[in-house]
Design a protein around this motif. Structure first.
Motif, PDB file in Angstrom:
ATOM      1  N   TRP A  81       0.888  -1.152   0.000  1.00  0.00           N
ATOM      2  CA  TRP A  81       0.000   0.000   0.000  1.00  0.00           C
ATOM      3  C   TRP A  81       0.925   1.200   0.000  1.00  0.00           C
ATOM      4  CZ3 TRP A  81      -4.700   0.320  -1.408  1.00  0.00           C
ATOM      5  CH2 TRP A  81      -5.504   1.388  -1.049  1.00  0.00           C
ATOM      6  N   ASP A  82       1.006   1.886  -1.132  1.00  0.00           N
ATOM      7  CA  ASP A  82       1.950   2.988  -1.301  1.00  0.00           C
ATOM      8  C   ASP A  82       1.274   4.300  -0.936  1.00  0.00           C
ATOM      9  OD1 ASP A  82       4.751   3.077  -2.203  1.00  0.00           O
ATOM     10  OD2 ASP A  82       4.004   4.607  -3.561  1.00  0.00           O
ATOM     11  N   VAL A  83       2.004   5.164  -0.232  1.00  0.00           N
ATOM     12  CA  VAL A  83       1.445   6.398   0.309  1.00  0.00           C
ATOM     13  C   VAL A  83       2.347   7.573  -0.053  1.00  0.00           C
ATOM     14  CG1 VAL A  83       0.835   7.619   2.448  1.00  0.00           C
ATOM     15  CG2 VAL A  83       0.406   5.153   2.249  1.00  0.00           C
ATOM     16  N   ALA A  84       1.739   8.618  -0.599  1.00  0.00           N
ATOM     17  CA  ALA A  84       2.459   9.854  -0.905  1.00  0.00           C
ATOM     18  C   ALA A  84       1.712  11.018  -0.275  1.00  0.00           C
ATOM     19  CB  ALA A  84       2.566  10.044  -2.415  1.00  0.00           C
ATOM     20  N   VAL A  85       2.455  11.912   0.382  1.00  0.00           N
ATOM     21  CA  VAL A  85       1.862  13.086   1.033  1.00  0.00           C
ATOM     22  C   VAL A  85       2.504  14.332   0.441  1.00  0.00           C
ATOM     23  CG1 VAL A  85       1.475  14.294   3.219  1.00  0.00           C
ATOM     24  CG2 VAL A  85       1.540  11.786   3.180  1.00  0.00           C
ATOM     25  N   ASP A  86       1.683  15.216  -0.095  1.00  0.00           N
ATOM     26  CA  ASP A  86       2.175  16.456  -0.696  1.00  0.00           C
ATOM     27  C   ASP A  86       2.569  17.425   0.422  1.00  0.00           C
ATOM     28  OD1 ASP A  86       2.660  18.763  -2.161  1.00  0.00           O
ATOM     29  OD2 ASP A  86       0.800  18.647  -3.322  1.00  0.00           O
ATOM     30  N   ILE A  87       3.846  17.799   0.450  1.00  0.00           N
ATOM     31  CA  ILE A  87       4.313  18.759   1.463  1.00  0.00           C
ATOM     32  C   ILE A  87       4.968  19.979   0.798  1.00  0.00           C
ATOM     33  CG2 ILE A  87       4.454  17.117   3.367  1.00  0.00           C
ATOM     34  CD1 ILE A  87       7.468  16.904   2.873  1.00  0.00           C
ATOM     35  N   GLY A  90       2.107  25.898  -0.761  1.00  0.00           N
ATOM     36  CA  GLY A  90       1.416  26.556  -1.860  1.00  0.00           C
ATOM     37  C   GLY A  90       0.764  25.601  -2.846  1.00  0.00           C
ATOM     38  N   SER A  91       0.943  24.302  -2.663  1.00  0.00           N
ATOM     39  CA  SER A  91       0.319  23.323  -3.558  1.00  0.00           C
ATOM     40  C   SER A  91      -1.175  23.222  -3.264  1.00  0.00           C
ATOM     41  CB  SER A  91       0.960  21.946  -3.368  1.00  0.00           C
ATOM     42  OG  SER A  91       0.215  20.953  -4.052  1.00  0.00           O
ATOM     43  N   PRO A  92      -2.003  23.052  -4.298  1.00  0.00           N
ATOM     44  CA  PRO A  92      -3.441  22.889  -4.041  1.00  0.00           C
ATOM     45  C   PRO A  92      -3.763  21.596  -3.288  1.00  0.00           C
ATOM     46  CG  PRO A  92      -2.951  22.569  -6.375  1.00  0.00           C
ATOM     47  CD  PRO A  92      -1.691  23.051  -5.728  1.00  0.00           C
ATOM     48  N   THR A  93      -2.804  20.663  -3.230  1.00  0.00           N
ATOM     49  CA  THR A  93      -3.032  19.409  -2.498  1.00  0.00           C
ATOM     50  C   THR A  93      -2.103  19.283  -1.287  1.00  0.00           C
ATOM     51  OG1 THR A  93      -1.595  18.253  -4.090  1.00  0.00           O
ATOM     52  CG2 THR A  93      -3.979  18.144  -4.475  1.00  0.00           C
ATOM     53  N   TYR A  94      -1.604  20.423  -0.789  1.00  0.00           N
ATOM     54  CA  TYR A  94      -0.711  20.401   0.376  1.00  0.00           C
ATOM     55  C   TYR A  94      -1.373  19.680   1.550  1.00  0.00           C
ATOM     56  CZ  TYR A  94       2.201  21.752   4.288  1.00  0.00           C
ATOM     57  OH  TYR A  94       3.013  21.706   5.390  1.00  0.00           O
ATOM     58  N   GLY A  95      -0.615  18.766   2.172  1.00  0.00           N
ATOM     59  CA  GLY A  95      -1.102  18.053   3.349  1.00  0.00           C
ATOM     60  C   GLY A  95      -2.088  16.948   3.037  1.00  0.00           C
ATOM     61  N   ILE A 112       6.487   9.695  -7.989  1.00  0.00           N
ATOM     62  CA  ILE A 112       6.316  10.653  -6.897  1.00  0.00           C
ATOM     63  C   ILE A 112       7.316  11.780  -7.087  1.00  0.00           C
ATOM     64  CG2 ILE A 112       6.369  10.963  -4.401  1.00  0.00           C
ATOM     65  CD1 ILE A 112       5.888   7.910  -4.181  1.00  0.00           C
ATOM     66  N   PRO A 113       6.846  13.011  -7.318  1.00  0.00           N
ATOM     67  CA  PRO A 113       7.778  14.110  -7.556  1.00  0.00           C
ATOM     68  C   PRO A 113       8.448  14.604  -6.274  1.00  0.00           C
ATOM     69  CG  PRO A 113       5.544  14.948  -7.552  1.00  0.00           C
ATOM     70  CD  PRO A 113       5.450  13.449  -7.383  1.00  0.00           C
ATOM     71  N   GLN A 114       9.461  15.403  -6.460  1.00  0.00           N
ATOM     72  CA  GLN A 114      10.112  16.054  -5.325  1.00  0.00           C
ATOM     73  C   GLN A 114       9.069  16.867  -4.570  1.00  0.00           C
ATOM     74  OE1 GLN A 114      13.343  18.325  -6.978  1.00  0.00           O
ATOM     75  NE2 GLN A 114      14.385  16.518  -7.753  1.00  0.00           N
ATOM     76  N   GLY A 115       9.205  16.911  -3.248  1.00  0.00           N
ATOM     77  CA  GLY A 115       8.271  17.671  -2.437  1.00  0.00           C
ATOM     78  C   GLY A 115       7.154  16.841  -1.834  1.00  0.00           C
ATOM     79  N   PHE A 116       7.276  15.518  -1.959  1.00  0.00           N
ATOM     80  CA  PHE A 116       6.318  14.605  -1.343  1.00  0.00           C
ATOM     81  C   PHE A 116       7.038  13.752  -0.309  1.00  0.00           C
ATOM     82  CE2 PHE A 116       3.683  15.730  -4.812  1.00  0.00           C
ATOM     83  CZ  PHE A 116       2.402  15.259  -4.589  1.00  0.00           C
ATOM     84  N   ALA A 117       6.358  13.439   0.779  1.00  0.00           N
ATOM     85  CA  ALA A 117       6.832  12.414   1.713  1.00  0.00           C
ATOM     86  C   ALA A 117       6.279  11.088   1.193  1.00  0.00           C
ATOM     87  CB  ALA A 117       6.330  12.701   3.116  1.00  0.00           C
ATOM     88  N   HIS A 118       7.055  10.019   1.354  1.00  0.00           N
ATOM     89  CA  HIS A 118       6.668   8.723   0.795  1.00  0.00           C
ATOM     90  C   HIS A 118       6.829   7.619   1.834  1.00  0.00           C
ATOM     91  CE1 HIS A 118       7.784   4.892  -1.307  1.00  0.00           C
ATOM     92  NE2 HIS A 118       6.587   5.137  -1.789  1.00  0.00           N
ATOM     93  N   GLY A 119       5.924   6.667   1.769  1.00  0.00           N
ATOM     94  CA  GLY A 119       6.017   5.481   2.603  1.00  0.00           C
ATOM     95  C   GLY A 119       5.181   4.365   2.015  1.00  0.00           C
ATOM     96  N   TYR A 120       5.319   3.191   2.584  1.00  0.00           N
ATOM     97  CA  TYR A 120       4.483   2.065   2.153  1.00  0.00           C
ATOM     98  C   TYR A 120       4.393   1.036   3.257  1.00  0.00           C
ATOM     99  CZ  TYR A 120       8.881  -0.385   0.948  1.00  0.00           C
ATOM    100  OH  TYR A 120      10.129  -0.973   0.975  1.00  0.00           O
ATOM    101  N   SER A 121       3.327   0.226   3.151  1.00  0.00           N
ATOM    102  CA  SER A 121       3.144  -0.899   4.056  1.00  0.00           C
ATOM    103  C   SER A 121       3.042  -2.165   3.220  1.00  0.00           C
ATOM    104  CB  SER A 121       1.885  -0.710   4.909  1.00  0.00           C
ATOM    105  OG  SER A 121       0.752  -0.559   4.088  1.00  0.00           O
ATOM    106  N   VAL A 122       3.495  -3.278   3.786  1.00  0.00           N
ATOM    107  CA  VAL A 122       3.507  -4.556   3.074  1.00  0.00           C
ATOM    108  C   VAL A 122       2.231  -5.324   3.406  1.00  0.00           C
ATOM    109  CG1 VAL A 122       4.748  -6.724   2.736  1.00  0.00           C
ATOM    110  CG2 VAL A 122       6.026  -4.585   3.059  1.00  0.00           C
ATOM    111  N   LEU A 123       1.461  -5.663   2.364  1.00  0.00           N
ATOM    112  CA  LEU A 123       0.181  -6.337   2.516  1.00  0.00           C
ATOM    113  C   LEU A 123       0.266  -7.841   2.290  1.00  0.00           C
ATOM    114  CD1 LEU A 123      -2.028  -3.800   0.522  1.00  0.00           C
ATOM    115  CD2 LEU A 123      -1.526  -3.827   2.979  1.00  0.00           C
ATOM    116  N   SER A 124       1.312  -8.317   1.653  1.00  0.00           N
ATOM    117  CA  SER A 124       1.480  -9.734   1.324  1.00  0.00           C
ATOM    118  C   SER A 124       2.494 -10.356   2.292  1.00  0.00           C
ATOM    119  CB  SER A 124       1.947  -9.873  -0.117  1.00  0.00           C
ATOM    120  OG  SER A 124       3.093  -9.078  -0.359  1.00  0.00           O
ATOM    121  N   PRO A 125       2.637 -11.697   2.294  1.00  0.00           N
ATOM    122  CA  PRO A 125       3.604 -12.316   3.202  1.00  0.00           C
ATOM    123  C   PRO A 125       5.013 -11.720   3.072  1.00  0.00           C
ATOM    124  CG  PRO A 125       2.180 -14.004   2.292  1.00  0.00           C
ATOM    125  CD  PRO A 125       1.843 -12.726   1.575  1.00  0.00           C
TER     126      PRO A 125
END
Length: 186
Positions: A81-87, A90-95, A112-125
């Motif tokens: 499960w991939d997660v990107a957060v706009d940080i 001034g971005s219209p999708t900030y936060g 994922i462009p520069q200026g995003f925080a990124h993370g993921y969780s593992v859903l499979s074994p």
């Protein structure tokens, strides 16, 4: 065009054309010309690969400018499960949070462009994740946001009680308190 806009400026889903026959499948996981045709001219400089087990949660990470990174994320084995957060200030999708399931089966990738925080969780074994970066890793420029920041309210695809988190990630600040220097460039 295999690039699909997400509604977050600069954040794209890449779905390669997969050719299958009795022998299996073939696809171009990255082709600079395909991305250029989509208006994206990215010079990738570093490839990273990680293998994790179910419940591992990595993130949310970024590097400060001038060492920030654009990433192209894909899964070689399993599901995440991939997660990107706009940080980007001034971005219209900030936060705001964008999530997508990436898997070896669906072969989708997230740019994922520069200026995003990124993370993921593992859903499979297990899952093996591969990603390209347009800038080199720079330890002194590491930044991050805590995975359970209540202002983000991220659904990681499984109960957080099941999460396996590094000590470093557990101590990251909330978005309101994190250090970042990104500004949205329309």
């Amino acid at each position: 065009m295999p690039l699909t806009a997400t509604g977050f400026p600069g954040l794209y889903i890449f779905e390669p054309v997969v050719h299958t026959d009795a022998r299996g499948y073939f696809f171009e996981s990255y082709n600079a010309n395909t991305f250029r045709e989509g208006g994206l001219d990215i010079q990738f400089r570093q490839d990273n690969q990680a293998r994790s087990t179910y419940g591992v949660l990595r993130g949310l990470h970024y590097q400060l400018d001038p060492y920030s990174q654009t990433k192209l994320i894909r899964v070689l084995e399993g599901r995440i499960w991939d997660v990107a957060v706009d940080i980007r200030k001034g971005s219209p999708t900030y936060g705001q949070v964008y999530t997508i399931e990436l898997s070896a089966e669906n072969k989708k990738q997230l740019l994922i462009p520069q200026g995003f925080a990124h993370g993921y969780s593992v859903l499979s074994p297990t899952a093996e994740v591969f990603y390209k970066c347009d800038n080199f890793y720079h330890k002194a420029s590491e930044g991050g946001i805590r995975y359970d920041d209540p202002s983000l309210n991220i659904d990681w695809g499984f109960p957080l009680a099941d999460a396996i988190i590094s000590g470093k990630d557990a101590e990251l600040p909330l978005l309101a308190d994190c250090r970042h220097n990104f500004t949205f460039q329309p």
